[in-house]
Write a protein that holds these residues in place. Structure first.
Motif, PDB file in Angstrom:
ATOM      1  N   LEU A 185      53.517  39.457  31.461  1.00  0.00           N
ATOM      2  CA  LEU A 185      52.622  38.459  32.042  1.00  0.00           C
ATOM      3  C   LEU A 185      51.217  38.724  31.532  1.00  0.00           C
ATOM      4  O   LEU A 185      50.779  39.873  31.441  1.00  0.00           O
ATOM      5  N   GLU A 186      50.510  37.658  31.195  1.00  0.00           N
ATOM      6  CA  GLU A 186      49.126  37.811  30.747  1.00  0.00           C
ATOM      7  C   GLU A 186      48.161  37.771  31.923  1.00  0.00           C
ATOM      8  O   GLU A 186      47.173  38.511  31.952  1.00  0.00           O
ATOM      9  N   LEU A 187      48.470  36.916  32.881  1.00  0.00           N
ATOM     10  CA  LEU A 187      47.632  36.749  34.060  1.00  0.00           C
ATOM     11  C   LEU A 187      48.530  36.529  35.274  1.00  0.00           C
ATOM     12  O   LEU A 187      49.715  36.223  35.130  1.00  0.00           O
ATOM     13  N   ALA A 188      47.953  36.637  36.454  1.00  0.00           N
ATOM     14  CA  ALA A 188      48.657  36.265  37.673  1.00  0.00           C
ATOM     15  C   ALA A 188      47.663  35.608  38.619  1.00  0.00           C
ATOM     16  O   ALA A 188      46.492  35.984  38.668  1.00  0.00           O
ATOM     17  N   ILE A 189      48.150  34.601  39.352  1.00  0.00           N
ATOM     18  CA  ILE A 189      47.351  33.946  40.386  1.00  0.00           C
ATOM     19  C   ILE A 189      48.066  34.223  41.694  1.00  0.00           C
ATOM     20  O   ILE A 189      49.149  33.678  41.957  1.00  0.00           O
ATOM     21  N   THR A 190      47.483  35.078  42.507  1.00  0.00           N
ATOM     22  CA  THR A 190      48.195  35.532  43.692  1.00  0.00           C
ATOM     23  C   THR A 190      47.208  36.111  44.703  1.00  0.00           C
ATOM     24  O   THR A 190      45.992  36.045  44.496  1.00  0.00           O
ATOM     25  N   VAL A 191      47.762  36.676  45.776  1.00  0.00           N
ATOM     26  CA  VAL A 191      46.909  37.313  46.784  1.00  0.00           C
ATOM     27  C   VAL A 191      46.383  38.637  46.235  1.00  0.00           C
ATOM     28  O   VAL A 191      46.947  39.212  45.302  1.00  0.00           O
ATOM     29  N   GLU A 192      45.317  39.106  46.838  1.00  0.00           N
ATOM     30  CA  GLU A 192      44.683  40.337  46.349  1.00  0.00           C
ATOM     31  C   GLU A 192      45.587  41.548  46.587  1.00  0.00           C
ATOM     32  O   GLU A 192      46.058  41.781  47.694  1.00  0.00           O
ATOM     33  N   PRO A 193      45.857  42.334  45.536  1.00  0.00           N
ATOM     34  CA  PRO A 193      46.631  43.570  45.741  1.00  0.00           C
ATOM     35  C   PRO A 193      45.806  44.564  46.551  1.00  0.00           C
ATOM     36  O   PRO A 193      44.583  44.587  46.448  1.00  0.00           O
ATOM     37  N   ASP A 194      46.482  45.375  47.367  1.00  0.00           N
ATOM     38  CA  ASP A 194      45.724  46.371  48.116  1.00  0.00           C
ATOM     39  C   ASP A 194      45.400  47.556  47.215  1.00  0.00           C
ATOM     40  O   ASP A 194      45.837  47.639  46.068  1.00  0.00           O
ATOM     41  N   SER A 195      44.628  48.488  47.726  1.00  0.00           N
ATOM     42  CA  SER A 195      44.110  49.594  46.920  1.00  0.00           C
ATOM     43  C   SER A 195      45.220  50.463  46.349  1.00  0.00           C
ATOM     44  O   SER A 195      45.070  51.044  45.277  1.00  0.00           O
ATOM     45  N   GLU A 196      46.356  50.553  47.050  1.00  0.00           N
ATOM     46  CA  GLU A 196      47.459  51.381  46.561  1.00  0.00           C
ATOM     47  C   GLU A 196      48.161  50.753  45.370  1.00  0.00           C
ATOM     48  O   GLU A 196      48.861  51.434  44.628  1.00  0.00           O
ATOM     49  N   GLN A 197      47.986  49.448  45.182  1.00  0.00           N
ATOM     50  CA  GLN A 197      48.652  48.746  44.077  1.00  0.00           C
ATOM     51  C   GLN A 197      47.722  48.448  42.911  1.00  0.00           C
ATOM     52  O   GLN A 197      48.184  48.097  41.838  1.00  0.00           O
ATOM     53  N   ALA A 198      46.412  48.579  43.136  1.00  0.00           N
ATOM     54  CA  ALA A 198      45.438  48.012  42.204  1.00  0.00           C
ATOM     55  C   ALA A 198      45.115  48.893  40.997  1.00  0.00           C
ATOM     56  O   ALA A 198      44.326  48.491  40.142  1.00  0.00           O
ATOM     57  N   ALA A 199      45.705  50.084  40.879  1.00  0.00           N
ATOM     58  CA  ALA A 199      45.392  50.957  39.748  1.00  0.00           C
ATOM     59  C   ALA A 199      45.726  50.261  38.428  1.00  0.00           C
ATOM     60  O   ALA A 199      46.828  49.751  38.242  1.00  0.00           O
ATOM     61  N   GLY A 200      44.750  50.220  37.541  1.00  0.00           N
ATOM     62  CA  GLY A 200      44.958  49.607  36.230  1.00  0.00           C
ATOM     63  C   GLY A 200      44.886  48.099  36.237  1.00  0.00           C
ATOM     64  O   GLY A 200      45.206  47.462  35.222  1.00  0.00           O
ATOM     65  N   LEU A 201      44.461  47.514  37.356  1.00  0.00           N
ATOM     66  CA  LEU A 201      44.400  46.061  37.470  1.00  0.00           C
ATOM     67  C   LEU A 201      43.005  45.620  37.902  1.00  0.00           C
ATOM     68  O   LEU A 201      42.280  46.369  38.556  1.00  0.00           O
ATOM     69  N   GLU A 202      42.651  44.405  37.541  1.00  0.00           N
ATOM     70  CA  GLU A 202      41.398  43.795  37.967  1.00  0.00           C
ATOM     71  C   GLU A 202      41.716  42.560  38.793  1.00  0.00           C
ATOM     72  O   GLU A 202      42.616  41.795  38.440  1.00  0.00           O
ATOM     73  N   PHE A 203      40.978  42.369  39.878  1.00  0.00           N
ATOM     74  CA  PHE A 203      41.174  41.188  40.721  1.00  0.00           C
ATOM     75  C   PHE A 203      39.870  40.418  40.820  1.00  0.00           C
ATOM     76  O   PHE A 203      38.818  40.986  41.107  1.00  0.00           O
ATOM     77  N   GLU A 204      39.937  39.117  40.587  1.00  0.00           N
ATOM     78  CA  GLU A 204      38.782  38.237  40.699  1.00  0.00           C
ATOM     79  C   GLU A 204      39.050  37.207  41.785  1.00  0.00           C
ATOM     80  O   GLU A 204      39.988  36.412  41.680  1.00  0.00           O
ATOM     81  N   VAL A 205      38.264  37.220  42.832  1.00  0.00           N
ATOM     82  CA  VAL A 205      38.470  36.301  43.961  1.00  0.00           C
ATOM     83  C   VAL A 205      38.141  34.866  43.549  1.00  0.00           C
ATOM     84  O   VAL A 205      37.096  34.601  42.961  1.00  0.00           O
ATOM     85  N   LEU A 206      39.057  33.962  43.870  1.00  0.00           N
ATOM     86  CA  LEU A 206      38.797  32.536  43.687  1.00  0.00           C
ATOM     87  C   LEU A 206      38.513  31.848  45.016  1.00  0.00           C
ATOM     88  O   LEU A 206      37.630  31.015  45.109  1.00  0.00           O
ATOM     89  N   ARG A 207      39.307  32.203  46.054  1.00  0.00           N
ATOM     90  CA  ARG A 207      39.095  31.621  47.376  1.00  0.00           C
ATOM     91  C   ARG A 207      39.468  32.646  48.450  1.00  0.00           C
ATOM     92  O   ARG A 207      40.311  33.519  48.213  1.00  0.00           O
ATOM     93  N   THR A 208      38.845  32.544  49.611  1.00  0.00           N
ATOM     94  CA  THR A 208      39.236  33.370  50.758  1.00  0.00           C
ATOM     95  C   THR A 208      39.583  32.454  51.931  1.00  0.00           C
ATOM     96  O   THR A 208      39.002  31.368  52.077  1.00  0.00           O
ATOM     97  N   TYR A 209      40.528  32.907  52.738  1.00  0.00           N
ATOM     98  CA  TYR A 209      40.983  32.133  53.891  1.00  0.00           C
ATOM     99  C   TYR A 209      41.075  33.055  55.108  1.00  0.00           C
ATOM    100  O   TYR A 209      41.506  34.201  54.976  1.00  0.00           O
ATOM    101  N   PRO A 210      40.724  32.565  56.296  1.00  0.00           N
ATOM    102  CA  PRO A 210      40.882  33.386  57.498  1.00  0.00           C
ATOM    103  C   PRO A 210      42.361  33.551  57.826  1.00  0.00           C
ATOM    104  O   PRO A 210      43.157  32.625  57.631  1.00  0.00           O
ATOM    105  N   VAL A 211      42.733  34.711  58.304  1.00  0.00           N
ATOM    106  CA  VAL A 211      44.115  34.923  58.737  1.00  0.00           C
ATOM    107  C   VAL A 211      44.331  34.117  60.018  1.00  0.00           C
ATOM    108  O   VAL A 211      43.503  34.119  60.933  1.00  0.00           O
ATOM    109  N   CYS A 212      45.455  33.394  60.063  1.00  0.00           N
ATOM    110  CA  CYS A 212      45.792  32.596  61.229  1.00  0.00           C
ATOM    111  C   CYS A 212      47.258  32.844  61.579  1.00  0.00           C
ATOM    112  O   CYS A 212      47.908  33.699  60.968  1.00  0.00           O
TER     113      CYS A 212
END
Length: 312
Positions: free
Chosen positions: A141-168
């Motif tokens: 995969l070249e890119l992914a559009i998904t929810v933000e990975p947590d700190s335990e998963q994020a090693a070697g990855l970059e996350f750029e926020v596009l939108r945020t939503y309140p938890v409901c």
């Protein structure tokens, strides 16, 4: 075998005249004649029959002329494809995505991208969170559009926020809590929950632990699902309620109701994930640019509701 010699032979073979071919190529006739002779010597076959009256093609020359014409066409097309790839205008773009959280931002971005660069084929891969991260790390995969990975998963990855939503909370319209305008975190914790499968979505449970931590509340799961769509179906069937984000209403419509949760300020972020040392092609960068623009332009009712909830 030099392409220049092949182009010279093509010009002579189509014109059947060294003088005309030399003028077309803007070279001297003696030099052109030597180039064609060198080509014949290289392959060991007479391609032209020369006489005081002019030039004709031998049988071998006729066959070779057709082959050279196709070969040069393919060579020109190959060069153009490589240049188009470098400009981000050709190729395949493999993108992992989470369907439900990206329903608001991915479709308009895809439409804008395909209109901008129709020769790039976008290949979407609907995968679990873990599968997406593996695909980014092994470059399938070249890119992914998904929810933000947590700190335990994020090693070697970059996350750029596009939108945020309140938890409901998402629940069936017939559920007793659906009559409330908002639901406390304490009441949510007391209900049977519908969640994602733990082995495929470990970050989901880490997020839940954080949400229900202050003060510590025990939660009970009625069912674990293998995807977001099946989670929503289980909620609709009355198996329990689920933590969600307001944008999911674009998927379910009026089949479910969504209520804000009091007692937590948690938000869910959706954005672009890429490998830190990954090779993102020009068409990948162009897709990211379009995602940013279309995400900034999204003004659905759910987005407005989310912003209002955050202000509160």
């Amino acid at each position: 075998m030099e392409l220049r010699r092949l182009r010279n032979f093509l010009a002579v073979g189509e014109a059947l005249n060294f003088t005309k071919a030399a003028a077309q190529l803007r070279v001297g006739q003696p030099a052109l004649s030597r180039q064609v002779q060198d080509l014949e010597d290289e392959i060991g076959v007479d391609l032209l029959r020369r006489s005081p009256r002019g030039v004709t093609l031998t049988a071998e020359g006729k066959l070779f002329l057709d082959e050279v014409r196709d070969l040069l066409k393919r060579a020109d097309e190959s060069v153009e494809k490589v240049r188009a790839l470098a400009r981000g205008e050709y190729g395949e773009l493999h993108i992992g995505y989470a369907p439900s959280p990206t329903v608001e931002i991915l479709p308009p971005a895809l439409a804008a991208f395909q209109e901008s660069v129709p020769r790039v084929k976008v290949m979407l891969h609907d995968l679990s969170s873990d599968e997406i991260l593996v695909g980014l790390r092994n470059a399938t995969l070249e890119l992914a559009i998904t929810v933000e990975p947590d700190s335990e998963q994020a090693a070697g990855l970059e996350f750029e926020v596009l939108r945020t939503y309140p938890v409901c909370v998402a629940l069936a319209a017939t559920h007793p809590l659906a009559r409330l305008k908002s639901i406390s975190l304490k009441k949510v914790a007391a209900e049977p929950l519908v969640g994602l499968r733990r082995k495929d979505y470990p970050e989901y449970y880490r997020n839940l632990s954080r949400i229900f931590a202050p003060p510590r509340r025990q939660t009970r799961f009625a069912v674990e699902c293998d995807s977001g769509s099946s989670l929503l179906m289980e909620v609709e069937a009355g198996r329990g309620i689920a933590l969600s984000v307001p944008v999911f209403e674009l998927v379910t419509g009026k089949r479910l109701v969504y209520r804000p949760i009091t007692g937590t300020t948690e938000v869910g972020a959706v954005g672009i994930v890429r490998a830190t040392k990954g090779d993102v092609t020009p068409d990948g960068e162009k897709f990211c640019e379009i995602l940013r623009k279309t995400s900034n332009g999204v003004t659905t009712a759910q987005s407005k509701a989310g912003k209002s909830h955050l202000k509160q």
